[in-house]
Enzyme design. Structure first.
Site, short mmCIF file in Angstrom:
data_model
loop_
_atom_site.label_atom_id
_atom_site.label_comp_id
_atom_site.label_asym_id
_atom_site.label_seq_id
_atom_site.Cartn_x
_atom_site.Cartn_y
_atom_site.Cartn_z
CE1 TYR A 186 -2.75 -3.31 0.62
CE2 TYR A 186 -2.68 -2.89 2.97
CZ TYR A 186 -3.04 -3.68 1.91
OH TYR A 186 -3.70 -4.87 2.14
CG HIS A 187 4.15 1.74 0.87
ND1 HIS A 187 5.17 0.93 1.33
CD2 HIS A 187 3.35 1.97 1.93
CE1 HIS A 187 4.99 0.68 2.61
NE2 HIS A 187 3.88 1.30 3.00
#
Length: 557
Positions: A470-471
């Site tokens: 989730y980056h």
């Protein structure tokens, strides 16, 4: 504010960078600031409990719940991308791990033509926003709003993981944001006195009482208004009502890698051919918008333990859950004060001899998904992610309708180096798991199991089970040359346009080596500095430093 629909500054997106930026800009009492956020206010108590992300991730009220298109290198699976849709953005639902990235990440940014973004430039900004529980130091600040604490945890399993990392050849590291990144140790968390320190709570809560700051939630930004080459306003929608907001000075997009990209493209700013193909009239050619997308891919090693010492066992049953709740309510400690990972590390593979290129996250629990709950047996998880992938993807709108979600293609594992690094990172997790301190607690390798051994078998396992950490970043890339795909300059101004900046992870020239929340907040701090300096230069005055009184009615609407 004589005209309530006109503001000096409009900040679009109340997330990690946006909350801080709105608070900073409103410190000048003579400046009117509007912050708009698509999601609701952060009133749900679970948004302030550190481990509350188990309740808020995948909850459509607080999470956009994006997903990629089928990823060719991941067996055509769609990969989930949770993103915060609430005041505080992803900082309100993330795993709370405080990692800034490697110093050379930012030196690399500067070497790409982005003056003011080297490590020596950004370290003061990191320090300025930080309220470090350990106190101020060369690398840390204690006077900012962002709480950073050591986890209040004494789990034997975490201690054993750290010792196993040392036995596997990693040095002990008690501060991944200090003099060096390599090693194994406990992660610090963005908490303060045991509560989540989201960007909204850290920076916006106090500023919200200022009369010159207005905060609108439930407002979806749709399209920027251009007059020639200047952005003068934005069209939004709230409760099926269209709002036309005008801006005297600047609009700053802080809607995140997906949101900021989508708003620019819906406004006709991007690749003209792609925009025309989906029915959008181009207004400003900037082909890099939506390109150069990067994300961290992770692969998990799951262990079945021979003793009930993981959270799988320690949280089972109503009586244990009651005690956990009481422990948090009375002392702000225990399981509910935990982040997504309590410990981890950074290691080098043979492909990166100069600095770590793999990060580990250790969880004293095991599960298949956040929705499915913990496994019925005692388990633990070690994940590995490649820190600086070469692979790049895209985010493009597919319709002029703002309600239609953009097409996300992460393009994971597109290069041989990325594939080799992920395999070596996975082998590192096995090396740690087989070290004596942890091995004596392991009954078996539950996933993928000993049958998966060769490089090809490991890579196939990664293709079958790998997931995002989730980056997402890079789709409004910072750099000096729009012809090579750069979108904003080193002061975050959109190339070729006036009155518009972007300040979130989408501006990263390359993805940093670690979790991105701390860097997103730093980007907001740098944006505030640039805006104040540029405004002072334009009027020949000093940078405003006066903080207005916090007395008065709240400005939420």
């Amino acid at each position: 504010m004589n005209n309530p629909e006109t503001y000096d500054y409009i900040v679009v997106g109340g997330g990690s960078a946006g909350c801080l930026l709105a608070a900073r800009l409103s410190e000048d009492a003579g400046t009117s600031v509007l912050l708009i956020e698509a999601g609701p206010r952060d009133l749900n108590p679970w948004l302030h409990v550190p481990s509350g992300f188990f309740k808020t991730i995948n909850n459509p009220r607080y999470d956009w719940r994006y997903e990629t298109e089928p990823e060719p290198a991941l067996n055509n699976r769609r990969i989930a991308w949770p993103r915060g849709r609430v005041l505080g953005g992803s900082s309100a639902i993330n795993g709370l791990i405080y990692i800034r990235g490697h110093a050379d990440d930012f030196n690399d940014w500067a070497q790409r033509g982005n003056s003011g973004w080297g490590w020596a430039d950004v370290l003061p900004a990191f320090r300025a926003v930080e309220s470090q529980a350990r106190g101020a130091s060369e690398f840390h600040g204690a006077g900012g709003g962002l709480g950073v604490e050591d986890p209040a945890v004494g789990l034997e399993l975490v201690t054993r993981f750290i010792e196993a990392g040392r036995q596997a050849g990693l040095p002990l590291n008690d501060d991944f944001n200090g003099a060096g990144q390599e090693g194994v140790g406990r992660f610090q968390l963005t908490t303060k006195h045991g509560r989540r320190s989201s960007s909204a709570r850290s920076f916006l809560a106090a500023a919200a009482r200022r009369q010159n700051l207005k905060i609108l939630t439930g407002v979806e930004a749709e399209q920027l208004k251009l007059e020639g080459s200047r952005v003068t306003g934005i069209r939004c929608r709230r409760h099926d009502k269209v709002l036309h907001l005008r801006c005297r000075r600047e609009i700053v997009l802080t809607a995140g890698t997906i949101g900021s990209t989508q708003i620019l493209q819906l406004s006709g700013i991007g690749d003209p051919e792609r925009l025309e193909a989906v029915g959008i009239t181009p207004t400003h050619a900037l082909p890099g918008v939506g390109r150069h997308l990067q994300d961290h891919l992770q692969s998990r090693l799951v262990l079945r333990l021979n003793r009930p010492i993981s959270l799988n066992s320690l949280t089972r049953g109503p009586s244990r859950k009651l005690l956990i709740g009481l422990d948090y309510l009375l002392r702000r400690k225990g399981v509910l004060s935990f982040g997504a990972s309590l410990a981890g590390g950074f290691a080098r593979t043979r492909l990166s001899p100069d600095r770590p290129d793999v990060q580990f996250h250790f969880q004293p629990l095991s599960l298949d998904s956040y929705d499915g709950g913990l496994h019925p047996f005692p388990g633990a998880t070690i994940s590995a992610c490649q820190l600086r992938p070469e692979s790049e993807g895209t985010i493009f709108v597919v319709s002029p309708d703002p309600a239609v979600r953009p097409e996300i293609r992460a393009n994971y594992l597109a290069t041989e180096r990325d594939r080799l690094t992920m395999v070596e990172g996975f082998r590192w997790t096995r090396r740690i798991a087989s070290a004596p301190a942890l091995a004596e607690m392991v009954a078996e390798e539950y996933r993928p199991g000993p049958a998966v051994e060769s490089d090809d078998e490991i890579l196939d396992y990664i293709r079958t089970t790998g997931s995002s950490i989730y980056h997402p970043s890079g789709t409004c890339r910072m750099g000096p040359d729009p012809d090579r795909g750069d979108v904003v300059d080193s002061r975050l101004r959109v190339h070729g346009l006036a009155g518009i900046r972007v300040a979130d992870c989408s501006i990263m020239p390359r993805l940093i080596s670690g979790n991105t929340n701390a860097a997103a907040i730093m980007i907001g701090e740098r944006a505030a500095q640039f805006i104040r300096e540029d405004m002072a230069a334009s009027i020949g005055g000093a940078v405003p430093t006066t903080t207005p009184s916090s007395h008065g009615i709240g400005r939420f609407a």
